[in-house]
Design a protein around this motif. Sequence first.
Motif, PDB file in Angstrom:
ATOM      1  N   HIS A 166      46.457  36.066  35.648  1.00  0.00           N
ATOM      2  CA  HIS A 166      47.317  35.846  36.970  1.00  0.00           C
ATOM      3  C   HIS A 166      46.587  34.622  37.606  1.00  0.00           C
ATOM      4  N   PHE A 178      54.896  33.199  43.461  1.00  0.00           N
ATOM      5  CA  PHE A 178      54.143  33.844  44.643  1.00  0.00           C
ATOM      6  C   PHE A 178      54.605  32.983  45.940  1.00  0.00           C
ATOM      7  N   GLU A 203      55.077  38.092  41.110  1.00  0.00           N
ATOM      8  CA  GLU A 203      54.662  39.257  41.452  1.00  0.00           C
ATOM      9  C   GLU A 203      55.590  40.104  42.589  1.00  0.00           C
ATOM     10  N   HIS A 224      45.213  43.551  41.844  1.00  0.00           N
ATOM     11  CA  HIS A 224      44.113  43.096  43.092  1.00  0.00           C
ATOM     12  C   HIS A 224      43.311  44.742  43.350  1.00  0.00           C
TER      13      HIS A 224
HETATM   14 ZN   LIG Z   1      48.946  35.866  43.001  1.00  0.00          ZN
END
Ligand SMILES: [Zn+2]
Length: 284
Positions: free
Chosen positions: A7, A34, A105, A167
Motif C-alpha cells: 500500500h 485514493f 481503497e 490502517h
Molecule cells: Zn492509502
Amino acid sequence: MRIFDPHIHMTSRTTDDYARMAAAGIAAMVEPSFWLGQPRTNPGSFTDYFDSILGWEPYRAAQFGVVHHATIALNPKEANDPRCRPVLDLLPRYLDKDRVVAVGEIGYDSMTPEEDDAFERQLALAVEHELPALVHTPHRDKAAGTRRTLDLVKASGIEPGRVAVDHLNEVTIELVHGSGCWMGFSIYPETKMSPPRMVELLRRYGTERVLVNSAADWGVSDPLLTVETAEAMLAAGFDEDDVDRVMWRNPVEFYSQSGRLDLTGVTGAAEPTFAGSSIKRGGE
Ligand SMILES: [Zn+2]
C-alpha cells in the motif's frame, strides 16, 4: 531482504524515492487509488488518474527495477461528493484490466449513508470480478468504524480471506484478529504505527495474515518504513524467514488471489537495477 509494499501512493513520490526504495530491497508494490487532496469535480478526472496508476506509474517503477500493480475504486471520502459518484459506474471496465489486483481503497471516512452505499456496491463488484478488496478504516472513530466495516464485509458475502482491513492499531487489531480478514498496518513517521509498535504486535499476534505498508503519499510519510520495520523485527529476534513472510510472502499471497499478480520482472536482489538516469525528467 526482499520487500513488497502492499500500500503506497507513488503518484505522490519522486524518482529519488524509487531509487532509495529499490536500493533498500523494495522490489514490488501495490498502489491503491485514493483521494488526491484536491477535490475532483468530475469522473473524467478519476479515469485519467486510473490510467496513470495503471500505465505511467508501472512504467516509472520499471525504470528502477520495481514491479508495480494497482487497486481501483472510488475512495470513501469522495464517495460523498455527488459529482464523483458516477465513477462507480465506470469501475467495471477498470476492474477487468491486467494490473488491477484488488478493489480499493474502499471503506469509511465519516461513515455517512453515501459511504455505506459506495462501500457495499464496491464489495459487490469485488465479488463479481473475483478480486480481493482493500479496505481503509477511518482515522476518527476508528473502533466504531472498524466494527461497522466488519459487519458490512460479513453482509456482503465476500470471503473474509479476500479482504484486507488496513490502517489498524493496537485497539482495532483486537476486532479484526479472528475475523478471517487480513490485517494491514501503515507505518508512519509521526502518527499511527511505528516500527517498534509493529514489532510488538507481531510478537503478540504472530505473522499470519499480517500486511505491513508505508502508505506513503502526499502527507508526512516515509517509503522506507517497511525496511525499517523489517530491521526492527530482526533486532527483536525474528529470523529472516519471519521477515520474508511478513514483508514478501504475505502480500504476494493476498494479491495473488486476483490471479493477476505478475512478479516476473522481480530481480529478487537488494541491489538497485537502476544505475543511470534514463527516465525522463519531469515536464520533458
Ligand atoms: Zn492509502
